[in-house]
Design a protein around this motif. Structure first.
Motif, PDB file in Angstrom:
ATOM      1  N   GLN A 197       1.074  -1.207  -0.376  1.00 51.30           N
ATOM      2  CA  GLN A 197       0.273  -0.185  -0.071  1.00 51.30           C
ATOM      3  C   GLN A 197       0.745   1.561   0.415  1.00 51.30           C
ATOM      4  O   GLN A 197       2.321   0.771   0.620  1.00 51.30           O
ATOM      5  CB  GLN A 197      -1.048   0.496   1.145  1.00 51.30           C
ATOM      6  CG  GLN A 197      -2.083  -0.999   1.347  1.00 51.30           C
ATOM      7  CD  GLN A 197      -2.415  -1.530   2.806  1.00 51.30           C
ATOM      8  OE1 GLN A 197      -3.044  -0.410   3.283  1.00 51.30           O
ATOM      9  NE2 GLN A 197      -2.945  -2.355   3.251  1.00 51.30           N
ATOM     10  N   HIS A 198       0.730   2.480  -0.883  1.00 48.70           N
ATOM     11  CA  HIS A 198       0.924   3.615  -0.467  1.00 48.70           C
ATOM     12  C   HIS A 198       2.412   3.383  -0.891  1.00 48.70           C
ATOM     13  O   HIS A 198       3.455   4.176  -0.469  1.00 48.70           O
ATOM     14  CB  HIS A 198       0.633   4.326   0.555  1.00 48.70           C
ATOM     15  CG  HIS A 198      -0.292   4.289   1.215  1.00 48.70           C
ATOM     16  ND1 HIS A 198      -1.185   6.508   0.336  1.00 48.70           N
ATOM     17  CD2 HIS A 198      -1.411   3.580   1.490  1.00 48.70           C
ATOM     18  CE1 HIS A 198      -2.034   5.686   0.777  1.00 48.70           C
ATOM     19  NE2 HIS A 198      -2.836   4.869   1.181  1.00 48.70           N
ATOM     20  N   ARG A 251       9.234   5.362  -4.591  1.00 44.87           N
ATOM     21  CA  ARG A 251       8.215   6.383  -5.720  1.00 44.87           C
ATOM     22  C   ARG A 251       8.762   7.368  -6.489  1.00 44.87           C
ATOM     23  O   ARG A 251      10.328   6.988  -6.480  1.00 44.87           O
ATOM     24  CB  ARG A 251       7.313   7.095  -5.002  1.00 44.87           C
ATOM     25  CG  ARG A 251       5.916   8.110  -5.599  1.00 44.87           C
ATOM     26  CD  ARG A 251       5.215   8.241  -4.912  1.00 44.87           C
ATOM     27  NE  ARG A 251       4.361   7.866  -4.197  1.00 44.87           N
ATOM     28  CZ  ARG A 251       3.755   8.270  -3.513  1.00 44.87           C
ATOM     29  NH1 ARG A 251       3.115   9.831  -3.351  1.00 44.87           N
ATOM     30  NH2 ARG A 251       2.705   7.441  -2.585  1.00 44.87           N
ATOM     31  N   ILE A 297       1.400   5.624   7.349  1.00 43.89           N
ATOM     32  CA  ILE A 297       0.922   6.260   5.571  1.00 43.89           C
ATOM     33  C   ILE A 297       0.874   7.865   5.745  1.00 43.89           C
ATOM     34  O   ILE A 297       1.129   8.354   5.357  1.00 43.89           O
ATOM     35  CB  ILE A 297      -0.237   5.229   5.775  1.00 43.89           C
ATOM     36  CG1 ILE A 297      -0.153   4.017   5.328  1.00 43.89           C
ATOM     37  CG2 ILE A 297      -0.517   6.193   4.657  1.00 43.89           C
ATOM     38  CD1 ILE A 297      -1.005   3.102   5.138  1.00 43.89           C
ATOM     39  N   GLU A 357       3.464  10.018   3.391  1.00 44.27           N
ATOM     40  CA  GLU A 357       2.625  10.564   2.049  1.00 44.27           C
ATOM     41  C   GLU A 357       3.035  11.837   2.729  1.00 44.27           C
ATOM     42  O   GLU A 357       3.191  12.205   1.468  1.00 44.27           O
ATOM     43  CB  GLU A 357       0.912  10.494   2.228  1.00 44.27           C
ATOM     44  CG  GLU A 357       0.685   9.032   2.051  1.00 44.27           C
ATOM     45  CD  GLU A 357       0.579   8.845   0.589  1.00 44.27           C
ATOM     46  OE1 GLU A 357       0.833   9.467  -0.461  1.00 44.27           O
ATOM     47  OE2 GLU A 357       0.784   7.818   0.126  1.00 44.27           O
TER      48      GLU A 357
END
Length: 423
Positions: A262-263, A286, A313, A317
């Motif tokens: 996730q993420h 990323r 998270i 982020e």
């Protein structure tokens, strides 16, 4: 007739005194020498002037806006070095050492691999387990810790134990790995202490390999740096990225990291201890501006699992917007100065922007290399300016003419000027 007139002899020519002749000669020689000396001073070739690089002023960039997890007691993040630069990290909250719980297994694996590295895709050493390993399994059961079933005489590989320890968090597997690597727990304790001391982890203590002992402690600053070391190790990174692992007697055991996948989270290690709470380490990658960027996160001292995951998270982020391409050196930036002995000066400036991939305000420095220039030189290319990391360069040229020395300065500084003939 009168008497004949008698002729008178001409007077003898007067002779110039020799001293006067000498003085006149010396005066002529002096005048000739003075003229020659003046001519030499006026036409002496001025030396080339070297450029002196100016001190690089740091680029002013915005700081990271981090969403620190208020539900945690401590946290940290790290950014793997960009374009060959150093890792960047920051910690928040309590700076004290707290129980690591099963995150200690990650530290133990690093200590073991430091002493017994695994090369490439190798499974590492073949290890034959014995009665001590069976006893370690029993202790893990009593502690209500996950286990990998073993038996006396069972053969496993070094990488098996690493995977069972980090993916399923098997308490007996990490004990067996440490015991094999260092002979016994005393040997492991000595090796762990030497490792933490060598790396400057002053807040980190491994009282046991698994983190079941609350005295196995670390701080958010230490664990953040340890997390950066973990993702730099190919064996550790590949292991914490596994979604599951096959364990004999159990079958397929999933990774205990619930937010894996996730993420952009592609690895991590969980830890829970009743007397402390939950710890979580994760790493994520990323693509930003066409480049893959990797970050790590540490959250310590949360209570509920959902709360822990949400905190991590949110922390991760908040980091991604701080990756950007920034101009570090603007066109026209003065990068060197030329100062001639006769007082003339000019500057060397960058003629193009120098951009860099950065995280927040972690701007790379720069340095300039410039060539000497001649007196009277018109604006011209003289070198380049380069960032301290990466291979980006920009051309440099002088901003104005370097005026040559005038006649008066030459005459009033004749000894220095004459020395130019011998430089």
């Amino acid at each position: 007739m009168g008497a004949a007139m008698t002729a008178r002899a001409p007077a003898a020519a007067r002779r110039t005194h020799p001293l006067v002749v000498l003085l006149r000669s010396l005066l002529v020689v002096a005048l000739v020498a003075a003229v020659a000396l003046a001519a030499a001073v006026l036409v002496a070739p001025a030396p080339a002037v070297a450029g002196e690089p100016v001190e690089a002023a740091p680029a002013e960039l915005p700081a990271a806006q981090v969403a620190w997890p208020e539900a945690a007691r401590a946290a940290g993040y790290g950014v793997v070095g960009i374009d060959g630069g150093p890792d960047v990290w920051e910690a928040w909250g309590s700076e004290d050492a707290h129980p690591m719980a099963s995150v200690a297994k990650l530290v133990t694996v690093l200590v073991v691999l430091d002493a017994h590295p695994i090369e490439g895709d190798s499974r590492g050493a073949v290890i034959t387990l014995d009665a001590d390993d069976v006893a370690a399994q029993a202790r893990a059961v009593r502690e209500n810790a996950p286990i990998a079933p073993v038996f006396d005489g069972m053969q496993v590989t070094q990488r098996d134990l690493v995977e069972w320890s980090l993916v399923d968090s098997a308490g007996n597997a990490i004990w067996s790995l440490a015991n094999w690597a260092f002979g016994d727990m005393d040997g492991f304790a000595a090796a762990a202490a030497a490792w933490t001391d060598r790396h400057g982890f002053d807040d980190t203590v491994l009282a046991d390999p698994a983190g079941l002992d609350a005295r196995s402690v670390s701080s958010a600053p230490d664990l953040t740096r340890i997390a950066l070391m973990a993702v730099a190790d190919p064996v550790v990174l590949a292991t914490i990225q596994l979604e599951s692992v096959r364990i004999p007697g159990i079958g397929i055991a999933p990774n205990t990291n619930r937010i894996l996948g996730q993420h952009d989270i592609d690895g991590g290690k969980t830890g829970t201890l009743k007397v402390w709470g939950r710890n979580l380490f994760v790493t994520a990658t990323r693509e930003v501006d066409g480049e893959q960027r990797r970050v790590v996160g540490i959250v310590m001292g949360t209570i509920a699992a959902d709360e822990t995951d949400a905190a991590m998270i949110g922390l991760l982020e908040s980091l991604w917007p701080s990756f950007a391409t920034r101009t570090i050196v603007e066109p026209g930036t003065v990068v060197a100065e030329y100062r001639a002995p006769w007082g003339a000066s000019t500057r060397a400036v960058a003629t193009a922007p120098l951009d860099a991939h950065v995280f927040a305000d972690d701007a790379p420095g720069w340095s300039a290399t410039v060539e000497p220039i001649e007196a009277g030189a018109v604006p011209q290319p003289v070198g380049e300016v380069r960032l301290e990391r990466g291979d980006t360069v920009a051309p440099v040229r002088t901003a104005s003419l370097l005026a040559p020395p005038d006649a008066w300065w030459r005459i009033t500084n004749a000894p220095q000027v004459l020395g130019w003939y011998f430089d």
